[in-house]
Design an enzyme around this catalytic site. Structure first.
Site, short mmCIF file in Angstrom:
data_model
loop_
_atom_site.label_atom_id
_atom_site.label_comp_id
_atom_site.label_asym_id
_atom_site.label_seq_id
_atom_site.Cartn_x
_atom_site.Cartn_y
_atom_site.Cartn_z
N GLU A 33 -0.45 -7.30 -60.57
CA GLU A 33 0.05 -8.60 -61.02
C GLU A 33 -1.11 -9.26 -61.78
OE1 GLU A 33 1.81 -12.68 -59.07
OE2 GLU A 33 1.53 -10.96 -57.77
N ARG A 258 -3.91 -0.61 -46.84
CA ARG A 258 -4.82 -1.28 -47.78
C ARG A 258 -6.26 -0.94 -47.44
NH1 ARG A 258 -2.09 -5.64 -50.14
NH2 ARG A 258 -3.93 -6.70 -50.92
N LYS A 268 -7.15 -11.55 -53.75
CA LYS A 268 -7.44 -12.27 -55.00
C LYS A 268 -7.46 -13.77 -54.77
CE LYS A 268 -4.29 -9.81 -57.18
NZ LYS A 268 -3.33 -9.29 -58.15
P1 ATP Z 1 -4.34 -9.24 -53.35
O1 ATP Z 1 -3.83 -9.33 -51.97
O2 ATP Z 1 -5.78 -8.91 -53.42
O3 ATP Z 1 -3.99 -10.42 -54.18
P2 ATP Z 1 -2.13 -7.79 -54.40
O4 ATP Z 1 -1.53 -6.71 -53.59
O5 ATP Z 1 -1.41 -9.07 -54.47
O6 ATP Z 1 -3.64 -7.97 -53.97
P3 ATP Z 1 -1.42 -6.66 -56.91
O7 ATP Z 1 -1.90 -6.99 -58.26
O8 ATP Z 1 -0.03 -7.01 -56.57
O9 ATP Z 1 -2.42 -7.32 -55.87
O10 ATP Z 1 -1.72 -5.14 -56.58
C1 ATP Z 1 -1.52 -4.07 -57.46
C2 ATP Z 1 -1.47 -2.81 -56.65
O11 ATP Z 1 -2.71 -2.63 -55.94
C3 ATP Z 1 -0.38 -2.87 -55.60
O12 ATP Z 1 0.28 -1.63 -55.59
C4 ATP Z 1 -1.12 -3.11 -54.33
O13 ATP Z 1 -0.44 -2.56 -53.24
C5 ATP Z 1 -2.46 -2.42 -54.58
N1 ATP Z 1 -3.52 -3.04 -53.78
C6 ATP Z 1 -3.88 -4.33 -53.75
N2 ATP Z 1 -4.86 -4.55 -52.86
C7 ATP Z 1 -5.13 -3.34 -52.29
C8 ATP Z 1 -6.04 -2.89 -51.28
N3 ATP Z 1 -6.87 -3.73 -50.66
N4 ATP Z 1 -6.03 -1.58 -50.98
C9 ATP Z 1 -5.22 -0.73 -51.60
N5 ATP Z 1 -4.33 -1.08 -52.55
C10 ATP Z 1 -4.28 -2.37 -52.89
MG MG Z 2 0.65 -9.05 -55.12
#
Ligand code: ATP
Ligand code: MG
Length: 557
Positions: A33, A258, A268
């Site tokens: 995102e 994760r 983030k």
């Molecule tokens: P955050 O919680 O840090 O904001 P998010 O999951 O909202 O992360 P996205 O941009 O939606 O961030 O994530 C893009 C991809 O990266 C998704 O498939 C998500 O599952 C994966 N991802 C995000 N954080 C992690 C993590 N800590 N470990 C493994 N994969 C991750």
């Molecule tokens: Mg997300």
């Protein structure tokens, strides 16, 4: 990778290929995102998705999940692309945006309405939330749930046309208000949001929710395996429901744990908080777990990939050690870094018997582990700098470095013996007078005499001055996010995570060092030029990582 060593995601894919599912085709995607910069958690997902595609002869798409118009930004899009490339992966011509599918998603919503599987709900957000209820008891059906298809269609069209205020209507799937899984209690598919989108501009005033956009985007792109993190386990029944109702290509969602690292926060939202509150200098602060921050700090993409491979893919959330990441980093840097001499806390040494005005070039090895890295010449002269910590006036027993009357080796140069110590009025040592032995040129005595200590040095007349920044964990607590004692992660910030040393003295070849080029400063650690703050006439180095795990030592004390 042999089958038995495979992680569970690869095992599933191997089995699918063997069974001929999707004709053995493997197609994954990485769906960030664009609401912030990528962090090392994302790197895990990138390595997994792109790695699987490589290993199975498949493809991996880069898809921006840009369905949320408020929080997204073009700046993030460009930086995310750069980060993925930097990590070493290539989406080729498969760069997609969920917003490209807005029309298709809407058409599919119309299809659901026509099938009687979605309805326009005119309750308030609060009423909808209440009606959904909690686990253990069924929710309450909306009074609008049984609107006719025609009425729903009319309202949906008018929502799209902008006739209604935000919050006055939503489109909901008609599934089961008594479902055990709350996400199946008529989830919201569309909301009215009268805001411009960074790509579609003013074209839309209704936006799809994650649950309506994600699976369908996967389907449009013919993704075979939609690999995501564990928090989406509960979403899977909904993911499947939508695709089944639409009777379209059905990818398989697979969830993994994760990545979390101790002494760090990874979301983030929290990283943004750190930036906004000024606890760090920005998203690219070298202490941040963001890929731009880590790149600036001197992490190599190879080390990050190796780390992700090493920790593997699990079904249960856990926390990994920062020291493991640093270990892998050191291993990689050790191979690819040329050695240099640099004195970060200088004290002056004058060689009383070395001719004034003379200088000579001495040969130094660039990488003892890699002959192909060759040698370089390092200038030597009468006045030198050594590390303040390499001299002690009154040394304890096991101290083998310079001390009054003591002889040590200057690396690649000569044996020197401390003759005299000069102090200022405050009694602090400001200069050390030594003699050198001309017969020990190169660092060995022809008479076979040994010294116990070897120290590094730079020639004062030739040295370049630099600022060196040393970093420690951003958080003192290994688990800053635990919420114990009512504390938040911000309460655990390490006030000493940055140490700036000015007037460090480096061997002259470092003057032309460029960002991205790693060096080992002998006996000190791995360093690189800071890409943001270095400028002509101002040399700034970051310590990427020390030579040893100093944190582990600190903990033991
Ligand atoms: P955050 O919680 O840090 O904001 P998010 O999951 O909202 O992360 P996205 O941009 O939606 O961030 O994530 C893009 C991809 O990266 C998704 O498939 C998500 O599952 C994966 N991802 C995000 N954080 C992690 C993590 N800590 N470990 C493994 N994969 C991750
Ligand atoms: Mg997300």
């Amino acid at each position: 990778m042999s089958e038995s060593n495979q992680d569970f995601v690869r095992q599933i894919i191997t089995a699918d290929c063997a069974a001929g599912k999707h004709d053995g085709r493997v197609h994954t995607r990485f769906p960030p995102e664009p609401n912030g910069y990528l962090h090392i958690g994302h790197a895990k997902s990138i390595c997994l998705n792109f790695g699987i595609a490589q290993e199975f002869g498949g493809k991996c798409n880069l898809r921006f999940d840009d369905t949320n118009p408020e929080k997204e930004d073009v700046e993030y899009v460009e930086c995310i692309k750069e980060d993925v490339r930097w990590l070493g992966f290539d989406w080729e011509d498969r760069l997609f945006f969920a917003s490209d599918y807005f029309q298709q998603l809407f058409d599919w919503a119309v299809k659901l309405v026509e099938k009687g599987k979605a309805y326009v709900d005119s309750q308030s957000v609060e009423e909808i939330r209440k009606g959904r209820g909690m686990g253990g008891s069924p929710g309450v059906e909306s009074p609008y749930r049984d609107r006719s298809s025609d009425e729903n269609l009319d309202l949906l069209m008018r929502m799209k046309a902008g006739e209604f205020e935000e919050g006055s209507h939503v489109l909901r799937a008609k599934i089961d208000m008594a479902a055990e899984n709350l996400l199946l209690r008529d989830p919201v598919l569309y909301r009215i949001r009268k805001v411009a989108h960074h790509r579609t501009g003013e074209a839309w005033c209704i936006y799809p929710t994650y649950d309506w956009a994600h699976g369908q985007s996967d389907s449009i792109e013919n993704i075979t395996h939609s690999v995501c993190t564990l928090e989406f386990v509960n979403h899977r029944p909904l993911y499947d429901w939508c695709l089944e109702e639409l009777e379209v290509f059905h990818p398989q969602q697979i969830e993994f744990a994760r990545l979390n690292i101790n002494h760090m926060v990874m979301s983030k939202r929290k990283l943004l908080q750190m930036v906004e509150a000024g606890h760090v200098s920005g998203w690219d602060d070298p202490r941040m777990p963001t890929l731009i921050g880590m790149r600036r700090r001197g992490f190599t993409p190879a080390a990050i990939r190796k780390f992700c491979e090493h920790i593997g893919v699990a079904k249960f959330n856990g926390v990994h050690e920062m020291s493991l990441l640093e270990f892998v980093l050191r291993e990689d840097l050790n191979k690819c870094s040329e050695r240099r001499m640099a004195v970060v806390d200088p004290i002056k040494v004058t060689l009383s018997n070395y001719p004034e005005g003379k200088s000579e070039d001495l040969e130094a090895i660039n990488n003892p582990g890699d002959e192909s890295a060759g040698k370089r010449m390092v200038p030597f002269s009468r006045q030198l700098y050594i590390e303040r910590a390499d001299f002690m006036e009154d040394p304890p027993k096991k101290y083998f470095r310079l001390a009054p009357g003591r002889e040590v080796r200057l690396r690649y140069a000569y044996f020197i013996t401390c003759q005299e110590v000069i102090k200022d009025d405050a009694g602090e040592v400001v200069e050390i007078i030594c003699s050198y032995d001309p017969a020990t040129r190169g660092g060995d005595a022809p008479d076979g005499r040994k010294v116990k200590g070897t120290i590094h040095w730079v020639s004062a007349a030739h040295a370049v001055t630099a600022e060196v920044r040393e970093y420690d964990h951003l958080f003192n607590d290994p688990n800053p996010d635990s919420g114990e004692d009512g504390k938040t992660f911000l309460d655990h910030i390490n006030p000493d995570s940055l140490r700036t040393r000015r007037d460090c003295q480096l061997e002259p070849s470092l003057e032309n060092a460029t960002p991205g080029q790693p060096y080992q400063f002998e006996r000190l650690g791995y360093f690189c030029v800071d890409s943001a703050d270095s400028a002509p006439g101002r040399l700034v180095f970051n310590r990427t990582v020390g030579l040893r795990d100093s944190w582990a030592k600190k903990q033991k004390k």
